[in-house]
Design a protein around this motif. Structure first.
Motif, PDB file in Angstrom:
ATOM      1  N   GLY A  16       0.808  -1.156  -0.029  1.00  0.00           N
ATOM      2  CA  GLY A  16       0.030  -0.141  -0.050  1.00  0.00           C
ATOM      3  C   GLY A  16       1.026   1.266  -0.054  1.00  0.00           C
ATOM      4  N   SER A  18       2.013   3.119  -2.506  1.00  0.00           N
ATOM      5  CA  SER A  18       1.776   3.991  -3.493  1.00  0.00           C
ATOM      6  C   SER A  18       0.775   5.296  -2.799  1.00  0.00           C
ATOM      7  N   ILE A  21      -1.437   6.090   3.983  1.00  0.00           N
ATOM      8  CA  ILE A  21      -0.709   5.617   5.337  1.00  0.00           C
ATOM      9  C   ILE A  21       0.678   5.056   4.884  1.00  0.00           C
ATOM     10  N   LYS A  64       2.259  -4.560  -8.206  1.00  0.00           N
ATOM     11  CA  LYS A  64       1.491  -5.951  -7.975  1.00  0.00           C
ATOM     12  C   LYS A  64       0.126  -5.886  -7.461  1.00  0.00           C
ATOM     13  N   SER A  67      -4.516  -8.664  -4.511  1.00  0.00           N
ATOM     14  CA  SER A  67      -5.783  -9.243  -4.208  1.00  0.00           C
ATOM     15  C   SER A  67      -5.744 -10.768  -4.731  1.00  0.00           C
ATOM     16  N   ALA A  93      -1.859  -2.198   2.553  1.00  0.00           N
ATOM     17  CA  ALA A  93      -2.648  -2.226   1.301  1.00  0.00           C
ATOM     18  C   ALA A  93      -3.957  -2.933   2.021  1.00  0.00           C
ATOM     19  N   ILE A  95      -8.981  -2.106   1.076  1.00  0.00           N
ATOM     20  CA  ILE A  95      -9.753  -1.186   0.681  1.00  0.00           C
ATOM     21  C   ILE A  95     -10.912  -1.254   1.523  1.00  0.00           C
ATOM     22  N   ILE A 116      -7.946  -8.775  -0.120  1.00  0.00           N
ATOM     23  CA  ILE A 116      -6.783  -7.848   0.126  1.00  0.00           C
ATOM     24  C   ILE A 116      -6.682  -7.478   1.599  1.00  0.00           C
ATOM     25  N   THR A 193      -7.098  10.302   3.735  1.00  0.00           N
ATOM     26  CA  THR A 193      -6.485   9.754   2.763  1.00  0.00           C
ATOM     27  C   THR A 193      -7.284   9.695   1.583  1.00  0.00           C
ATOM     28  N   MET A 195      -8.641   7.196   0.241  1.00  0.00           N
ATOM     29  CA  MET A 195      -9.419   6.043   0.605  1.00  0.00           C
ATOM     30  C   MET A 195     -10.803   6.489   1.286  1.00  0.00           C
ATOM     31  N   VAL A 196     -10.691   7.253   2.435  1.00  0.00           N
ATOM     32  CA  VAL A 196     -11.951   8.064   3.291  1.00  0.00           C
ATOM     33  C   VAL A 196     -12.304   9.137   2.288  1.00  0.00           C
TER      34      VAL A 196
HETATM   35  N1  LIG Z   1      -7.856   6.318   6.272  1.00  0.00           N
HETATM   36  C1  LIG Z   1      -8.227   5.808   7.245  1.00  0.00           C
HETATM   37  O1  LIG Z   1      -9.042   6.645   7.902  1.00  0.00           O
HETATM   38  C2  LIG Z   1      -8.067   4.625   7.642  1.00  0.00           C
HETATM   39  C3  LIG Z   1      -8.549   4.202   9.049  1.00  0.00           C
HETATM   40  C4  LIG Z   1      -8.404   3.028   9.429  1.00  0.00           C
HETATM   41  C5  LIG Z   1      -7.466   1.780   8.832  1.00  0.00           C
HETATM   42  N2  LIG Z   1      -6.952   2.414   7.407  1.00  0.00           N
HETATM   43  C6  LIG Z   1      -6.301   1.413   6.661  1.00  0.00           C
HETATM   44  O2  LIG Z   1      -5.198   1.988   6.563  1.00  0.00           O
HETATM   45  C7  LIG Z   1      -4.788   1.067   5.081  1.00  0.00           C
HETATM   46  C8  LIG Z   1      -4.254   2.424   4.047  1.00  0.00           C
HETATM   47  O3  LIG Z   1      -5.279   3.025   3.682  1.00  0.00           O
HETATM   48  P1  LIG Z   1      -5.250   4.470   3.443  1.00  0.00           P
HETATM   49  O4  LIG Z   1      -6.427   5.211   4.002  1.00  0.00           O
HETATM   50  O5  LIG Z   1      -3.901   4.828   3.307  1.00  0.00           O
HETATM   51  O6  LIG Z   1      -6.062   4.481   1.637  1.00  0.00           O
HETATM   52  P2  LIG Z   1      -5.327   4.529   0.524  1.00  0.00           P
HETATM   53  O7  LIG Z   1      -4.746   6.065   0.397  1.00  0.00           O
HETATM   54  O8  LIG Z   1      -6.433   4.421  -0.534  1.00  0.00           O
HETATM   55  O9  LIG Z   1      -4.233   3.493   0.337  1.00  0.00           O
HETATM   56  C9  LIG Z   1      -4.472   2.062  -0.092  1.00  0.00           C
HETATM   57  C10 LIG Z   1      -3.221   1.290  -0.606  1.00  0.00           C
HETATM   58  O10 LIG Z   1      -3.654   0.078  -0.773  1.00  0.00           O
HETATM   59  C11 LIG Z   1      -3.192  -0.057  -2.166  1.00  0.00           C
HETATM   60  N3  LIG Z   1      -4.139  -1.143  -2.464  1.00  0.00           N
HETATM   61  C12 LIG Z   1      -5.522  -1.186  -2.642  1.00  0.00           C
HETATM   62  N4  LIG Z   1      -5.650  -2.399  -3.076  1.00  0.00           N
HETATM   63  C13 LIG Z   1      -4.778  -2.994  -3.831  1.00  0.00           C
HETATM   64  C14 LIG Z   1      -4.360  -4.314  -4.401  1.00  0.00           C
HETATM   65  N5  LIG Z   1      -5.432  -4.892  -4.637  1.00  0.00           N
HETATM   66  N6  LIG Z   1      -3.237  -4.723  -4.623  1.00  0.00           N
HETATM   67  C15 LIG Z   1      -2.158  -3.911  -4.211  1.00  0.00           C
HETATM   68  N7  LIG Z   1      -2.425  -2.729  -3.339  1.00  0.00           N
HETATM   69  C16 LIG Z   1      -3.599  -2.408  -3.239  1.00  0.00           C
HETATM   70  C17 LIG Z   1      -3.229   0.783  -2.815  1.00  0.00           C
HETATM   71  O11 LIG Z   1      -2.502   0.991  -3.894  1.00  0.00           O
HETATM   72  P3  LIG Z   1      -2.931   1.022  -5.313  1.00  0.00           P
HETATM   73  O12 LIG Z   1      -4.171   1.492  -5.693  1.00  0.00           O
HETATM   74  O13 LIG Z   1      -1.831   1.471  -6.280  1.00  0.00           O
HETATM   75  O14 LIG Z   1      -2.782  -0.683  -5.622  1.00  0.00           O
HETATM   76  C18 LIG Z   1      -2.818   1.997  -1.834  1.00  0.00           C
HETATM   77  O15 LIG Z   1      -1.459   1.989  -1.892  1.00  0.00           O
HETATM   78  C19 LIG Z   1      -5.733   0.367   4.622  1.00  0.00           C
HETATM   79  O16 LIG Z   1      -5.683  -1.081   4.881  1.00  0.00           O
HETATM   80  C20 LIG Z   1      -7.153   0.941   5.501  1.00  0.00           C
HETATM   81  O17 LIG Z   1      -8.014  -0.004   5.609  1.00  0.00           O
HETATM   82  C21 LIG Z   1      -7.249   3.746   6.786  1.00  0.00           C
END
Ligand SMILES: NC(=O)c1ccc[n+]([C@@H]2O[C@H](COP(=O)([O-])OP(=O)(O)OC[C@H]3O[C@@H](n4cnc5c(N)ncnc54)[C@H](OP(=O)(O)O)[C@@H]3O)[C@@H](O)[C@H]2O)c1
Length: 256
Positions: A16, A18, A21, A64, A67, A93, A95, A116, A193, A195-196
């Motif tokens: 994750g 790219s 977090i 890569k 999933s 990584a 979703i 994933i 981020t 995602m949210v």
């Molecule tokens: N932001 C929040 O509030 C929050 C809170 C609690 C937990 N989290 C957790 O923190 C982690 C990071 O989330 P984030 O908020 O930083 O979201 P984000 O910016 O969307 O980052 C998600 C990362 O996961 C990678 N990813 C998703 N599907 C993938 C796949 N099939 N294969 C490889 N890589 C994959 C994405 O890269 P590509 O798209 O380039 O593949 C990206 O680098 C997640 O596990 C999320 O559940 C986030």
């Protein structure tokens, strides 16, 4: 905050990397001297991250799709052997696809989410701790769970369950790994981020409304990375099998 060369001669796998977090912690670890193997699907975004570091040889990228979890143990084992063993991994990584139980493809989305968010992580760990992997003694693993593991909001049954699976499994894995390796999970609240932000946009939820639940404000990625660095460092050498909530005092879950 941390000593400059805290992670000199250490190598960490970051999934994750790219975005969000994972991207932030990969850069912070690299600044602290670590070699990073940064994994995600989007090569363009990974290259953008690589451009930010001083020494590109210390920040290798791999595009890569994680999933497709079935062969990930073999992939992680080969990678580990090739780089002469990891000192740990940050598995970020994931979703989040908010969905109600009566949605058309609830189970299909659940399988996608678990593949994933959960199975990919277990398969990677399996490869990394394989006897042939050259993994370093005292390696530390940090999995990114979520506050939604403990208090999932409406529509978060699948996401929350996939993260609760992580939190439970790491407790058992900590026993399997001890005394050589450590493993912990962290449970962030709402961190700004892509995602949210995307989920908020889709649901039409106002960020100001979310803000009110967080006494210390909505999280930023740089609020999360130091905890991960601590859990990878020697300073946490007596900590394993724990789930750490990091949520700006939120302590309350909302649908996002
Ligand atoms: N932001 C929040 O509030 C929050 C809170 C609690 C937990 N989290 C957790 O923190 C982690 C990071 O989330 P984030 O908020 O930083 O979201 P984000 O910016 O969307 O980052 C998600 C990362 O996961 C990678 N990813 C998703 N599907 C993938 C796949 N099939 N294969 C490889 N890589 C994959 C994405 O890269 P590509 O798209 O380039 O593949 C990206 O680098 C997640 O596990 C999320 O559940 C986030």
């Amino acid at each position: 905050m941390f000593k400059e060369n805290l992670f000199k001669n250490k190598t960490f796998l970051v999934t994750g990397a790219s975005s969000g977090i994972g991207a932030d912690v990969a850069l912070m670890l690299n600044e602290l001297g670590a070699k990073i193997i940064a994994v995600a699907r989007d090569e363009k975004k990974l290259l953008e991250q690589q451009k930010k570091v001083k020494n590109k040889d210390n920040f290798l990228i791999i595009s890569k799709d994680l999933s497709l979890y079935q062969e990930l143990d073999k992939w992680a084992l080969k990678l580990s052997k090739d780089i002469n063993g990891f000192d740990g991994a940050i598995l970020s990584a994931g979703i989040s696809l908010p969905l109600g139980l009566n949605a058309f493809d609830y189970i299909g989305v659940g399988i996608k989410t678990f593949n994933i968010n959960y199975f990919a992580n277990m398969q990677i760990l399996k490869g990394l701790v394989d006897k042939r992997s050259k993994i370093k003694d005292e390696a530390s693993f940090v999995l990114i769970s979520s506050a939604a593991s403990k208090k999932p909001g409406k529509g978060m049954s699948l996401y929350g369950a996939s993260k609760a699976a992580i939190d439970t499994s790491i407790k058992s894995l900590a026993l399997e790994f001890a005394p050589k390796y450590r493993i912990n999970s962290i449970l962030p609240g709402y961190v700004s981020t892509p995602m949210v932000q995307n989920n908020s946009q889709r649901s039409g939820r106002d960020l100001n409304a979310i803000q009110q639940f967080y006494p210390l404000g909505i999280g930023k990625v740089e609020n999360i990375s130091p905890l991960i660095c601590f859990l990878l460092s020697k300073g946490s050498s007596w900590i394993t099998g724990q789930n750490f909530v990091i949520d700006g005092g939120g302590g309350i879950s909302i649908t996002f």
